[in-house]
Design a protein around this motif. Structure first.
Motif, PDB file in Angstrom:
ATOM      1  N   ARG A 223       0.864  -1.182   0.000  1.00 13.72           N
ATOM      2  CA  ARG A 223       0.000   0.000   0.000  1.00 13.72           C
ATOM      3  C   ARG A 223       0.902   1.234   0.000  1.00 13.72           C
ATOM      4  O   ARG A 223       1.753   1.398   0.879  1.00 13.72           O
ATOM      5  N   THR A 234      -0.048   1.050   7.480  1.00 18.46           N
ATOM      6  CA  THR A 234       0.691  -0.187   7.211  1.00 18.46           C
ATOM      7  C   THR A 234       1.299  -0.684   8.523  1.00 18.46           C
ATOM      8  O   THR A 234       1.612   0.103   9.425  1.00 18.46           O
ATOM      9  N   VAL A 242       2.045  -5.099   3.165  1.00 17.18           N
ATOM     10  CA  VAL A 242       0.900  -5.476   3.997  1.00 17.18           C
ATOM     11  C   VAL A 242       0.551  -6.959   3.845  1.00 17.18           C
ATOM     12  O   VAL A 242      -0.336  -7.462   4.539  1.00 17.18           O
ATOM     13  N   ALA A 281      -4.836  -5.337   6.973  1.00 16.39           N
ATOM     14  CA  ALA A 281      -3.639  -6.061   6.560  1.00 16.39           C
ATOM     15  C   ALA A 281      -4.005  -7.512   6.285  1.00 16.39           C
ATOM     16  O   ALA A 281      -4.504  -8.203   7.182  1.00 16.39           O
TER      17      ALA A 281
END
Length: 391
Positions: A223, A234, A242, A281
């Motif tokens: 990301r 993150t 992630v 995540a």
């Protein structure tokens, strides 16, 4: 009195004088030595007068040379085909309004604007290394495309794999580099999540160790913000990683209604579909818990999310797969395989603002049948009903 003989002689003399005068005044006989005598020229067939053709600007073909060697126009009789005779295509993104799209040629690095009844227009060229499954493999519009006209791409270059930003009239700029490349697994994808974050899926370059390494960017879900920096939220604020465990991602597509992003991956022993929610995540090994799997490995590629429908291009089995996801992440109904063998190897897929599905093909060099108008961009209505084709 003049006698008859004398009169006759006089008349004869007058006639001779008149005749001599006439001959002297009306005809001339030049000396023979000045104009040598020649036979009448023979007009053979090769010297016969030729008909004068109207001026057309085109050269006149030589006699008996046959028709000129001119390639036929590249027109596909299928009214759903938007553009034809392109290099193998890897990705597509529709433009605002739904009347046009940008497509990516994997091997040439060209980005073209295509629209019905218009010639494809090259808008940019990304320098790529197309060895193996590398090249220009993904394209996405900037979160603020209406203002900046920026495009993000995933490409294999001379220095490895990278996410690049392409501005109108400018050379492509790398925003995230350092993604290892290798003999295989170089494909990757970039998409935009509903909150504007760039979600990147990278190939492992043929190294499963790289895919599980906590520091390597290969074989990962990333990301980033539009400048290539790790996005907020993150797990490690200094790293964009992630999730991990990817092999050869095909596409990233977002469902604006549910907020879910989908990632397709040719994961080696099986093909998988991953589900990713904004800010969530996926875990240390995202590929171990996919939302859907294909044990027969049909070659998942591009995807497009419509309300209540997800379509996935199948490059290997030359079809399109249709699923019905729920907001909770499960699926209902019986999945369908449509367009089987109709257009060949389907790669990039996207849905336009008017609800029509656009997709691309990569038949040239793919080992399967190739039509005279490949490779093509096609636009159809969303599949519904039976499992043999699209409405």
């Amino acid at each position: 009195m003049i006698g008859p003989r004398r009169c006759t002689a006089r008349r004869a003399g007058i006639l001779l004088v008149v005749l001599a005068a006439l001959l002297a005044g009306c005809a001339q006989f030049p000396d023979a030595g000045q104009q040598p005598w020649r036979e009448r020229p023979d007009l053979g067939a090769e010297r016969a007068p030729q008909p004068q053709l109207p001026e057309t600007g085109e050269p006149t073909p030589a006699p008996n040379s046959g028709p000129p060697s001119v390639p036929p126009p590249c027109v596909d009789p299928d009214p759903q085909v938007v553009a034809t005779c392109l290099a193998p295509l890897s990705a597509i993104v529709t433009l605002p309004g739904g009347a046009a799209a940008l497509v990516a040629e994997r091997t040439t690095g060209r980005i073209l604007r295509v629209a019905p009844d218009e010639e494809p227009e090259v808008v940019a060229t990304v320098p790529v290394n197309a060895a193996g499954d590398g090249g220009l493999t993904s394209i996405a519009l900037s979160p603020s495309y209406a203002e900046d006209q920026l495009v993000y791409v995933y490409a294999t270059t001379g220095g490895g794999n990278a996410v690049m930003r392409v501005a109108p009239g400018d050379v492509p700029k790398t925003v995230l580099g350092g993604i290892p490349s290798g003999p295989s697994g170089n494909s990757g994808a970039v998409g935009v999540e509903p909150d504007g974050t760039l979600l990147v899926a990278t190939g492992d370059g043929g190294s499963r160790d790289a895919a599980t390494s906590p520091t390597s960017l290969a074989g990962k879900l990333l990301r980033i913000d539009p400048f290539g920096r790790p996005a907020r939220g993150t797990p490690n604020p200094t790293s964009p990683i992630v999730g991990s465990g990817l092999h050869a991602p095909g596409d990233v597509c977002a469902d604006q209604a549910t907020g879910v992003s989908w990632v397709t991956d040719q994961a080696g022993p099986r093909d998988v579909l991953l589900s990713v929610r904004p800010g969530e995540a996926p875990g240390a090994n995202a590929a171990t818990s996919p939302a859907w799997t294909w044990p027969d490995r049909p070659g998942v590629a591009g995807c497009a999310a419509l309300p209540g429908t997800l379509v996935v291009g199948l490059e290997g089995s030359s079809a399109m797969f249709v699923l019905r996801p729920t907001p909770q992440g499960s699926f209902v109904g019986t999945p369908q395989s449509v367009l089987a063998g109709t257009y060949g190897r389907i790669t990039g897929t996207d849905v336009a603002s008017d609800g029509l599905i656009w997709f691309t093909t990569a038949n040239k060099g793919g080992g399967g049948p190739v039509t005279p108008t490949d490779d093509r961009v096609v636009r159809i209505r969303p599949p519904s009903g039976g499992a043999s084709g699209a409405d």
